[in-house]
Enzyme design. Structure first.
Site, PDB file in Angstrom:
ATOM      1  N   ARG A  97       0.791  -1.176  -0.189  1.00  0.00           N
ATOM      2  CA  ARG A  97      -0.123  -0.077  -0.023  1.00  0.00           C
ATOM      3  C   ARG A  97       0.796   1.285   0.243  1.00  0.00           C
ATOM      4  O   ARG A  97       0.501   2.253  -0.717  1.00  0.00           O
ATOM      5  CB  ARG A  97      -1.061  -0.013   1.344  1.00  0.00           C
ATOM      6  CG  ARG A  97      -1.819   1.325   1.322  1.00  0.00           C
ATOM      7  CD  ARG A  97      -2.972   1.164   2.308  1.00  0.00           C
ATOM      8  NE  ARG A  97      -2.673   0.441   3.520  1.00  0.00           N
ATOM      9  CZ  ARG A  97      -2.093   1.064   4.549  1.00  0.00           C
ATOM     10  NH1 ARG A  97      -1.706   2.243   4.633  1.00  0.00           N
ATOM     11  NH2 ARG A  97      -1.842   0.335   5.788  1.00  0.00           N
ATOM     12  N   ASP A 132      -5.122  19.393 -15.426  1.00  0.00           N
ATOM     13  CA  ASP A 132      -5.409  18.210 -15.946  1.00  0.00           C
ATOM     14  C   ASP A 132      -4.938  18.096 -17.364  1.00  0.00           C
ATOM     15  O   ASP A 132      -5.425  18.610 -18.326  1.00  0.00           O
ATOM     16  CB  ASP A 132      -6.832  17.953 -15.898  1.00  0.00           C
ATOM     17  CG  ASP A 132      -7.425  16.569 -16.284  1.00  0.00           C
ATOM     18  OD1 ASP A 132      -6.655  15.725 -16.880  1.00  0.00           O
ATOM     19  OD2 ASP A 132      -8.487  16.173 -15.624  1.00  0.00           O
ATOM     20  N   LYS A 154      -6.490   6.866 -20.057  1.00  0.00           N
ATOM     21  CA  LYS A 154      -6.673   7.391 -21.215  1.00  0.00           C
ATOM     22  C   LYS A 154      -5.506   7.113 -22.073  1.00  0.00           C
ATOM     23  O   LYS A 154      -5.041   5.978 -22.303  1.00  0.00           O
ATOM     24  CB  LYS A 154      -7.339   8.701 -21.196  1.00  0.00           C
ATOM     25  CG  LYS A 154      -8.323   9.054 -20.179  1.00  0.00           C
ATOM     26  CD  LYS A 154      -9.464   8.274 -20.369  1.00  0.00           C
ATOM     27  CE  LYS A 154     -10.611   8.682 -19.730  1.00  0.00           C
ATOM     28  NZ  LYS A 154     -10.710   8.705 -18.125  1.00  0.00           N
ATOM     29  N   TYR A 194     -14.656  18.370 -16.999  1.00  0.00           N
ATOM     30  CA  TYR A 194     -15.078  16.973 -16.747  1.00  0.00           C
ATOM     31  C   TYR A 194     -16.065  16.653 -15.968  1.00  0.00           C
ATOM     32  O   TYR A 194     -16.123  17.344 -14.855  1.00  0.00           O
ATOM     33  CB  TYR A 194     -13.908  15.876 -16.823  1.00  0.00           C
ATOM     34  CG  TYR A 194     -14.246  14.515 -16.383  1.00  0.00           C
ATOM     35  CD1 TYR A 194     -15.231  13.855 -17.374  1.00  0.00           C
ATOM     36  CD2 TYR A 194     -13.859  14.085 -15.409  1.00  0.00           C
ATOM     37  CE1 TYR A 194     -15.199  12.553 -17.043  1.00  0.00           C
ATOM     38  CE2 TYR A 194     -14.110  12.575 -15.036  1.00  0.00           C
ATOM     39  CZ  TYR A 194     -14.723  11.943 -15.894  1.00  0.00           C
ATOM     40  OH  TYR A 194     -15.116  10.734 -15.864  1.00  0.00           O
TER      41      TYR A 194
END
Length: 385
Positions: A55, A180, A205, A108
């Site tokens: 983690r 972004d 993406k 977005y």
């Protein structure tokens, strides 16, 4: 990123940074470290001084993070299980109840939902603004503004913001500039070099590029901010698994060649749509008539693989076009090798319906893939016929 790495070309760094051959076997591809924990050489004796529990750190994830930091020109990168997980950690790190964030007026839908439906309940204020207009951004600044959150190009209307100009505003008011960079990718645009504090990606993406993995990333050169991001990521458990990191790193290797082909095909699509009797408007920053074209030409290598357009006849006409394509697949997401078509008003941006961020109901968004360009043009034309 070492000084030596920074002198290498983009394509070379995408293939080699963080991806040295395995010292034990000589494997040229980084292994998938499918382990939850690591043996210690005595209490507190961590291998390489950092590997304790996956983690917190995992070698496969480290390889991806080193590569992403190099490609964006940052000192640090952190990988996340999704772009929204990265957004959540970024905003919760930099904002406190009573703070204010400026967001794009066509952000977005997932970003808007996080800010308006989640963080708003936490006492975070937000103002949507057309960020291509620097005067409008200045007017939106408040004494409690801590973050200017930017998409350029925006999703789905492909507006362009002047990153250097926004960085100057952020510096003047003591706010963080977060960009972004999902649509542009580090191959086409380098926000940190233009003054941004943080770069965010949905690595799902273009960076992953094959529609087979979900992920996100934050990149920065601010040591303190990176430590804060890492603390919250570890505390909240917002980490990707090693196989997801490996798939993303595999995709990054071909980012440069893919982005060239995405851009080539997008330009051919735009040329075919212009002047078509059923097309009302084409949104693409590569068009000279695009209001942000000059800025995009300065801060981007090329104009990318995303194209949006509106069709005559309203919402139903747009839905009909999305139903008639044969090669363009009707699906959400973007940036994969295959071409996708979608109706933002009912799909990716349904969460902004009724708000000031609502998108036109006759808008179609294309993620132009790397198939044969002639085939893609013919597919769209028959769908519009």
């Amino acid at each position: 990123m070492s000084e030596g790495d920074s002198r290498l070309g983009f394509e070379t760094r995408a293939i080699h940074v963080g991806q040295r051959p395995d010292p034990r076997t000589g494997a040229v591809i980084p292994p998938i470290y499918a382990t939850s924990t690591f043996a210690q050489d005595g209490v507190g004796g961590l291998r390489e001084g950092e590997y304790e529990y996956s983690r917190t750190r995992n070698p496969t994830r480290t390889a991806l993070e080193e590569c992403l930091a190099s490609l964006e020109g940052g000192r640090h990168a952190l990988a996340f299980p999704s772009g929204m997980a990265a957004s959540d950690v970024a905003l919760r790190t930099m904002l406190r109840p009573g703070d204010h964030v400026v967001i794009p007026d066509d952000a977005y839908g997932g970003t808007f939902r996080l800010v308006d439906k989640v963080l708003k309940l936490w006492g975070i204020e937000h103002t949507p603004v057309h960020q291509a207009d620097l005067a409008a951004v200045r007017a939106a600044i408040r004494p409690n503004t801590k973050v200017i959150w930017v998409e350029t190009p925006t999703n789905p209307l492909l507006a362009i913001s002047d990153l250097a100009g926004l960085a100057q505003i952020a510096a003047e008011v003591g706010a963080r500039l977060v960009v972004d960079n999902t649509f542009a990718t580090p191959y086409l645009q380098s926000p940190l070099g233009l003054g941004a504090d943080v770069v965010l990606h949905s690595t799902t993406k273009y960076l992953g590029g094959h529609s087979d993995v979900v992920g996100g990333a934050l990149i920065t050169s601010d040591d303190e901010l990176n430590e804060q991001f890492a603390f919250l990521r570890n505390a909240s458990g917002s980490v990707p698994g090693p196989f997801d990191a490996w798939l993303t790193l595999r995709g990054v290797k071909t980012l440069a060649v893919r982005m060239e082909r995405h851009s080539d095909n997008a330009e051919r699509i735009v040329e075919a749509l212009l002047g078509h009797p059923r097309v009302e408007r084409v949104y693409y920053p590569g068009l000279r008539e695009h209001p942000g074209h000059e800025i995009a030409a300065k801060q981007m290598r090329r104009f990318g693989g995303m194209v949006s357009f509106t069709v005559a006849g309203g919402e139903q006409a747009a839905l009909d076009v999305t139903a008639r394509t044969k090669l363009f697949i009707l699906a959400e997401s973007l940036g994969g090798v295959e071409s996708l078509i979608e109706h933002p008003h009912k799909m990716t941006h349904a969460s902004v319906a009724g708000s000031e961020l609502e998108v036109p109901d006759n808008l179609i968004r294309l993620s132009v893939g790397i198939e044969d360009g002639t085939d893609l043009v013919q597919d769209l034309l028959q769908a519009l016929a």
